[in-house]
Design a protein around this motif. Structure first.
Motif, PDB file in Angstrom:
ATOM      1  N   ASN A 406       3.215  16.000   3.915  1.00 13.03           N
ATOM      2  CA  ASN A 406       2.464  14.748   3.820  1.00 13.03           C
ATOM      3  C   ASN A 406       3.357  13.654   3.236  1.00 13.03           C
ATOM      4  OD1 ASN A 406       0.213  16.078   4.775  1.00 13.03           O
ATOM      5  ND2 ASN A 406      -0.548  16.558   2.733  1.00 13.03           N
ATOM      6  N   ALA A 407       3.392  12.509   3.928  1.00  9.77           N
ATOM      7  CA  ALA A 407       4.276  11.412   3.528  1.00  9.77           C
ATOM      8  C   ALA A 407       3.507  10.367   2.733  1.00  9.77           C
ATOM      9  CB  ALA A 407       4.902  10.772   4.762  1.00  9.77           C
ATOM     10  N   LEU A 408       4.200   9.784   1.767  1.00  9.32           N
ATOM     11  CA  LEU A 408       3.705   8.639   1.004  1.00  9.32           C
ATOM     12  C   LEU A 408       4.679   7.491   1.200  1.00  9.32           C
ATOM     13  CD1 LEU A 408       2.653  10.366  -2.356  1.00  9.32           C
ATOM     14  CD2 LEU A 408       1.189   9.764  -0.425  1.00  9.32           C
ATOM     15  N   TYR A 409       4.137   6.288   1.437  1.00  7.55           N
ATOM     16  CA  TYR A 409       4.969   5.118   1.710  1.00  7.55           C
ATOM     17  C   TYR A 409       4.801   4.113   0.574  1.00  7.55           C
ATOM     18  CZ  TYR A 409       4.932   7.102   6.435  1.00  7.55           C
ATOM     19  OH  TYR A 409       5.038   7.938   7.512  1.00  7.55           O
ATOM     20  N   ARG A 410       5.900   3.486   0.224  1.00  9.01           N
ATOM     21  CA  ARG A 410       5.862   2.420  -0.783  1.00  9.01           C
ATOM     22  C   ARG A 410       6.845   1.326  -0.369  1.00  9.01           C
ATOM     23  NH1 ARG A 410      10.187   2.999  -4.411  1.00  9.01           N
ATOM     24  NH2 ARG A 410      11.350   4.972  -4.140  1.00  9.01           N
ATOM     25  N   MET A 411       6.450   0.090  -0.692  1.00  8.80           N
ATOM     26  CA  MET A 411       7.294  -1.064  -0.375  1.00  8.80           C
ATOM     27  C   MET A 411       8.203  -1.352  -1.555  1.00  8.80           C
ATOM     28  SD  MET A 411       4.753  -3.596   1.740  1.00  8.80           S
ATOM     29  CE  MET A 411       3.359  -3.292   0.673  1.00  8.80           C
ATOM     30  N   ASP A 415       7.576  -8.302  -0.395  1.00 13.47           N
ATOM     31  CA  ASP A 415       6.158  -8.655  -0.536  1.00 13.47           C
ATOM     32  C   ASP A 415       5.848  -8.904  -2.002  1.00 13.47           C
ATOM     33  OD1 ASP A 415       3.476  -9.102   0.044  1.00 13.47           O
ATOM     34  OD2 ASP A 415       2.955  -6.979  -0.002  1.00 13.47           O
ATOM     35  N   PRO A 416       6.326  -9.992  -2.553  1.00 13.98           N
ATOM     36  CA  PRO A 416       6.098 -10.241  -3.985  1.00 13.98           C
ATOM     37  C   PRO A 416       4.647 -10.554  -4.324  1.00 13.98           C
ATOM     38  CG  PRO A 416       7.179 -12.136  -2.969  1.00 13.98           C
ATOM     39  CD  PRO A 416       7.150 -11.064  -1.937  1.00 13.98           C
ATOM     40  N   THR A 417       3.889 -11.081  -3.362  1.00 13.90           N
ATOM     41  CA  THR A 417       2.496 -11.468  -3.655  1.00 13.90           C
ATOM     42  C   THR A 417       1.501 -10.366  -3.305  1.00 13.90           C
ATOM     43  OG1 THR A 417       2.355 -12.529  -1.473  1.00 13.90           O
ATOM     44  CG2 THR A 417       2.994 -13.921  -3.344  1.00 13.90           C
ATOM     45  N   GLY A 418       1.963  -9.228  -2.831  1.00 13.65           N
ATOM     46  CA  GLY A 418       1.063  -8.100  -2.555  1.00 13.65           C
ATOM     47  C   GLY A 418       0.108  -8.346  -1.423  1.00 13.65           C
ATOM     48  N   ARG A 419       0.597  -8.932  -0.325  1.00 10.60           N
ATOM     49  CA  ARG A 419      -0.275  -9.204   0.818  1.00 10.60           C
ATOM     50  C   ARG A 419      -0.391  -8.013   1.769  1.00 10.60           C
ATOM     51  NH1 ARG A 419      -1.545 -14.564   1.058  1.00 10.60           N
ATOM     52  NH2 ARG A 419      -0.316 -15.943  -0.262  1.00 10.60           N
ATOM     53  N   ASN A 444       3.985 -19.249   5.194  1.00  7.49           N
ATOM     54  CA  ASN A 444       4.904 -18.160   5.524  1.00  7.49           C
ATOM     55  C   ASN A 444       4.768 -17.841   7.001  1.00  7.49           C
ATOM     56  OD1 ASN A 444       3.739 -17.359   2.528  1.00  7.49           O
ATOM     57  ND2 ASN A 444       5.949 -17.066   2.686  1.00  7.49           N
ATOM     58  N   ARG A 445       5.901 -17.909   7.705  1.00  6.81           N
ATOM     59  CA  ARG A 445       5.880 -17.617   9.125  1.00  6.81           C
ATOM     60  C   ARG A 445       6.390 -16.207   9.429  1.00  6.81           C
ATOM     61  NH1 ARG A 445       7.902 -23.156  12.190  1.00  6.81           N
ATOM     62  NH2 ARG A 445       6.544 -24.608  11.072  1.00  6.81           N
ATOM     63  N   MET A 446       7.067 -15.558   8.477  1.00  4.82           N
ATOM     64  CA  MET A 446       7.628 -14.228   8.719  1.00  4.82           C
ATOM     65  C   MET A 446       7.806 -13.507   7.392  1.00  4.82           C
ATOM     66  SD  MET A 446      11.077 -13.064  10.751  1.00  4.82           S
ATOM     67  CE  MET A 446      10.328 -13.392  12.344  1.00  4.82           C
ATOM     68  N   PHE A 447       7.625 -12.174   7.450  1.00  9.99           N
ATOM     69  CA  PHE A 447       7.868 -11.309   6.305  1.00  9.99           C
ATOM     70  C   PHE A 447       8.808 -10.186   6.746  1.00  9.99           C
ATOM     71  CE2 PHE A 447       3.869 -13.277   5.286  1.00  9.99           C
ATOM     72  CZ  PHE A 447       3.927 -13.484   3.917  1.00  9.99           C
ATOM     73  N   VAL A 448       9.776  -9.848   5.882  1.00 12.33           N
ATOM     74  CA  VAL A 448      10.664  -8.720   6.107  1.00 12.33           C
ATOM     75  C   VAL A 448      10.480  -7.772   4.927  1.00 12.33           C
ATOM     76  CG1 VAL A 448      13.024  -7.930   6.442  1.00 12.33           C
ATOM     77  CG2 VAL A 448      12.299 -10.121   7.413  1.00 12.33           C
ATOM     78  N   VAL A 473      10.625  -3.510   7.871  1.00 12.08           N
ATOM     79  CA  VAL A 473       9.514  -3.898   8.733  1.00 12.08           C
ATOM     80  C   VAL A 473       9.526  -5.415   8.843  1.00 12.08           C
ATOM     81  CG1 VAL A 473       7.043  -3.761   9.159  1.00 12.08           C
ATOM     82  CG2 VAL A 473       8.197  -1.914   7.940  1.00 12.08           C
ATOM     83  N   SER A 474       9.680  -5.943  10.074  1.00 16.25           N
ATOM     84  CA  SER A 474       9.689  -7.380  10.330  1.00 16.25           C
ATOM     85  C   SER A 474       8.332  -7.778  10.888  1.00 16.25           C
ATOM     86  CB  SER A 474      10.804  -7.741  11.317  1.00 16.25           C
ATOM     87  OG  SER A 474      10.795  -9.126  11.576  1.00 16.25           O
TER      88      SER A 474
END
Length: 896
Positions: A406-411, A415-419, A444-448, A473-474
């Motif tokens: 089972n995988a767990l993902y974290r950023m 994403d400083p504002t937690g969107r 904001n037009r794009m997040f990486v 992730v773009s």
């Protein structure tokens, strides 16, 4: 002289004894002591019988043949198994000469033996002859017997012996057999106790034998007790214990407790790791080689990475690892064939058996999750939440759906504002990148995003996360047409009430957040205006009044009036936003106070007559209380009869000024002035009901006064009741008239034109007088001679007839019969009436109908006699009264 010789095993001894001869039993009563438990076929005692002629053939018998049997040699056997009672058991033994039929008898008394203590163990040695010893020693006098306790060595007998049977084991004898005739017996399990019959003894020679093969796994040893008695059953020696041990033979294979054994071992285990234990049992003697087991592994499948991955402790059956390299991703399960061999594993003489050991290699987290791509892409419309924008796929070689898989993902960045958040799909193990906060395209037009994947449990020791466990992730934000928004929202405006219609109130405008879209200006409209006081300019958002603003309106709550407006753009698709305008209305003194309540009651005398009133003003402070109360100057009777006194800022008390005022209803005007600036006042009428009162101050003629002064509501209620009553009376009259018309329109069912009978008028007289009451009138309705098919058809029945039978359906007859048929019909009716013996003694009016030609119905009445009229006298009809006047005129008036 008769000689008894007893022959034993070597060394052979012979004893002879001379006796004086007398044929018969030597004694009349023979007593013997036997064991308490008697088994069927067990020898009990030997009866002595002397025969001077050795050629005599003696036959022995028993008085209790069901319990005891006497053999030809004089031995008494038990015929069945039973327990001896504490009292002696007696029976008679008889001896009969078969040639001379001479008979001798002797009474036998059996007494149960007491318990004997076993001999203590002193000597163990294998013997073939067991002797009951006795010694004589001289100790003054006379001769005495010295008893000695012997410990008989056990007799070892191998199991599964092939015989022949019975197989002789040992000989038991007493050294007193030189002087006495003895009988030997054995007791105990295997002899006279279950299992019975395994061991037998010759009562004369004392030879102990076994009758069948023994099984050590069932009974490992037998404990018997040997007895020696004389021919009379008297105990000669103390019983001795005999132990027979069954020697174990290797006749049982090892048996595993389970045919298939299941075990587990973690992958990557070091050599020497315990896996499981297999166990086998052997029914043979565990203390001998026959029951000593040894284990070994015969085969291993698969043989990768080594054919000897496991070993087994040959004594305990513990399986352990002996080689490294267990990898669940390569080999998930091993199957071992385990062999257990007795005789301490001797492959030549030992017996073997096998079982299967299945060892599952359990997973450990030795494979980290790895992304299938280094970069993932996604897009999301602005202002959308709970939207999955990208799927992150990983691979993990560990066992699926375990904590190591089972995988767990974290950023880790972007994403400083937690969107965003990343959830794990429990089925596919994919990472679902989800928007949790709205995103504005204009900001904001794009997040990486930088994302790392790991398992629920840490990696195994020595395993590191590779670069493939991190990805980017773009996410592209898509611009959409957004709703305009009012600023501020809600907007608060403070305004005095009373603002006239057409006045400009404020400007309420909205903004369009889409700065990068080509759109025209916004348009405004009214969405909610409960009192319809406002309107808004569709272009500039200017709000003006269309009615006077009133703080006391029902649409105003807590001085606040709310209206909602709509701003719309012309984008694709068109969007709109709402804004709320809150108008806080300031109070002005635009309402005069009023008296409450509007009606009151008082007594016509001075005491008690006070009336408490309250001033009510819709305005609020400072345009309300305290209030001033006074009576007007006109008419003069008001101040002459009444007086008013203020008792608080909102309350006053009205009372009579004069001692007595006639009962009635009076309108008392009261002038109330508030404290506003400027003041507002009004004159309110208080309807006072003056009545006569009792001692308690309660009105006694209040009903009269109330009736004299009915209000508008009471008058309307009375009028409604009167109208409803008139309507009911009118409906009843109409119903009565309709009922009368129905009665008048009701006629005979038969058409008068088709009625060929004389018309008889009905005068509502249902009897023919007193002379008429005793006759059977049913003949006028239903003669007995009529058949069912002669009953009159439907629709041809008079109203003064009572139907008796159901009306059958007749075929339609011709409406215009031949005249001759009518004459025949009438003549047949007259004839039937004259010949009817049941007819009354006077001519009576019978009702009959014409039913067509060929009718089977008989005549119902007689209008004329078959004889001439001159032969009958009808003058008596004149005596029957006015009801028979017409008949009297027709028949009794003369010849014409």
């Amino acid at each position: 002289l008769h000689i008894f010789c007893l022959v034993f095993q070597a060394p052979i001894k012979a004893t002879c004894e001379d006796l004086s001869c007398k044929t018969g039993f030597p004694e009349d009563v023979h007593s013997a002591v036997v064991s308490r438990s008697v088994h069927g076929g067990q020898p009990l005692l030997n009866v002595r019988f002397r025969s001077c002629d050795g050629n005599k053939k003696i036959h022995f018998g028993s008085s209790e043949p069901g319990d005891f049997r006497v053999g030809e040699d004089g031995v008494v056997y038990a015929e069945r198994s039973f327990q001896l009672s504490a009292e002696p058991t007696e029976f008679v033994v008889s001896a009969q000469d078969k040639e001379t039929q001479q008979e001798w008898q002797m009474r036998v008394k059996l007494t149960p033996e007491p318990a004997f203590a076993g001999a203590s163990e002193k000597d163990q040695r294998k013997i073939e002859e067991i002797i009951f010893p006795w010694q004589q020693y001289k100790h003054s006098s006379p001769l005495k017997r010295q008893k000695r306790d012997w410990v008989i060595p056990p007799i070892n007998l191998p199991e599964n012996s092939k015989g022949p049977f019975p197989q002789e084991l040992v000989r038991i004898r007493s050294d007193r057999d030189k002087s006495l005739s003895l009988r030997y017996s054995v007791t105990g399990p295997g002899a006279d106790q279950p299992p019975t019959g395994i061991f037998i003894i010759n009562p004369i020679s004392g030879q102990l034998s076994v009758t069948k093969p023994l099984d050590r796994e069932q009974i490992a040893s037998f404990h018997l007790r040997a007895h020696a008695v004389d021919v009379n059953g008297n105990q000669v020696e103390n019983p001795i214990d005999i132990v027979i041990n069954v020697i174990d033979m290797n006749d049982n294979r090892p048996e595993f407790l389970h045919q298939v054994w299941n075990g587990t071992v973690p992958e990557g285990s070091k050599p020497g790791t315990y896996v499981m234990t297999v166990t086998a049992i052997d029914a043979d003697d565990p203390n001998a080689q026959n029951g000593m087991l040894r284990y070994r592994i015969l085969s291993q499948a698969p043989s990768s990475p080594s054919p000897n991955m496991f070993t087994i402790n040959n004594e305990t059956g513990d399986i352990i690892t002996v080689a490294a390299g267990l990898d669940r991703e390569k080999v998930q399960q091993y199957t071992l064939i385990i062999q257990a061999t007795d005789m301490e594993g001797n492959p030549t003489y030992g017996l073997s058996n096998t079982a299967t050991a299945v060892i599952a290699v359990t997973d450990v987290n030795d494979n980290p999750p790895e992304f299938t791509a280094m970069t993932f892409y996604g897009e999301v419309p602005e202002n959308r939440v709970d939207v999955i924008v990208a799927n992150l796929t990983v691979t993990d070689k560990d066992q699926p759906h375990t904590p190591a898989w089972n995988a767990l993902y974290r950023m880790t960045g972007g994403d400083p504002t937690g969107r965003f958040t990343i959830l794990t799909d429990p089925n596919s193990n994919d990472g679902l990148v989800t928007v949790v906060k709205p995103i504005d395209f204009e900001t904001n037009r794009m997040f990486v995003l930088t994302v790392a994947a790991e398992n629920q449990v840490p990696l195994a020791k020595g395993i590191q996360h590779p670069p493939q466990s991190t990805a980017t992730v773009s996410i592209t934000v898509i611009d959409v047409n957004e709703s305009p928004y009012f600023v501020p929202n809600p907007k608060l405006v403070r305004q005095e009430e009373g603002l006239m219609a057409g006045s400009m109130l404020t400007t309420f405008t909205a903004q369009d957040p889409d700065r990068y879209m080509q759109q025209t200006s916004l348009r405004y409209s009214k969405l909610s205006d409960p009192a319809n006081w406002l309107k808004i300019d569709p272009v500039n958002g200017q709000i003006t009044t269309t009615a006077v603003l009133d703080r006391e309106s029902i649409y105003v709550q807590n001085n606040m009036y709310n209206a909602t407006f709509l701003a719309s753009d012309n984008g694709i698709p068109p969007m709109s936003g709402t804004g709320t305008l809150q108008i806080y209305l300031l109070d002005i003194n635009d309402n005069a106070p009023q008296v409450h309540p509007k009606e009151a009651t008082t007594c016509e005398t001075l005491q008690p007559n006070a009336i408490n009133i309250t001033a009510v003003d819709p305005d609020i402070d400072p345009n309300a209380g305290p209030f001033a109360f006074e009576l007007p100057d006109t008419p003069a009777s008001i101040k002459r009869n009444w007086t008013i006194v203020r008792i608080s800022g909102d309350h006053a008390q009205l009372s009579l000024r004069i001692r007595f005022l006639e009962a009635g209803i009076y309108d008392v005007p009261i002038v109330i002035t508030d404290s506003g600036n400027p003041h507002a006042s009004s004159t309110s009428l208080l309807k006072v009901k003056v009545c006569q009162c009792d001692l308690n101050g309660d009105c006694t003629d209040v009903d009269r006064i109330v009736g004299a002064g009915l209000g508008t509501g009471a008058i309307i209620a009375i009028l409604l009741c009167i109208i409803i009553l008139l309507i009911l009376v009118l409906m009843f009259v109409v119903w009565m008239k309709r009922r009368d018309k129905e009665r008048q329109a009701k006629q005979l069912l038969i058409d008068p034109e088709d009625d060929v009978r004389d018309n008889i008028l009905k005068y509502d007289e249902e009897g023919g007088g007193e002379e008429d009451q005793d006759y059977d009138l049913s003949q006028l309705q239903q003669p007995d001679t009529l058949e069912p098919d002669a009953i009159k058809p439907v629709g041809i029945r008079r109203l003064d007839e009572r139907p008796i039978h159901a009306e059958p359906q007749y075929p339609v007859r011709s409406a215009a019969p031949h005249p001759g048929d009518i004459g025949d019909f009438i003549n047949e009716g007259l004839k039937a009436a004259d010949n009817d013996p049941t007819a009354p003694p006077y001519d009576s009016l019978l009702v009959f109908d014409y039913e067509g030609s060929g009718s089977t119905a008989g005549s119902l009445s007689s209008l004329n006699s078959s004889s001439s009229g001159g032969e009958q006298d009808y003058d008596y009809l004149n005596d029957w009264g006015p009801r028979f006047k017409k008949l009297a005129d027709m028949y009794g008036g003369g010849d014409d």
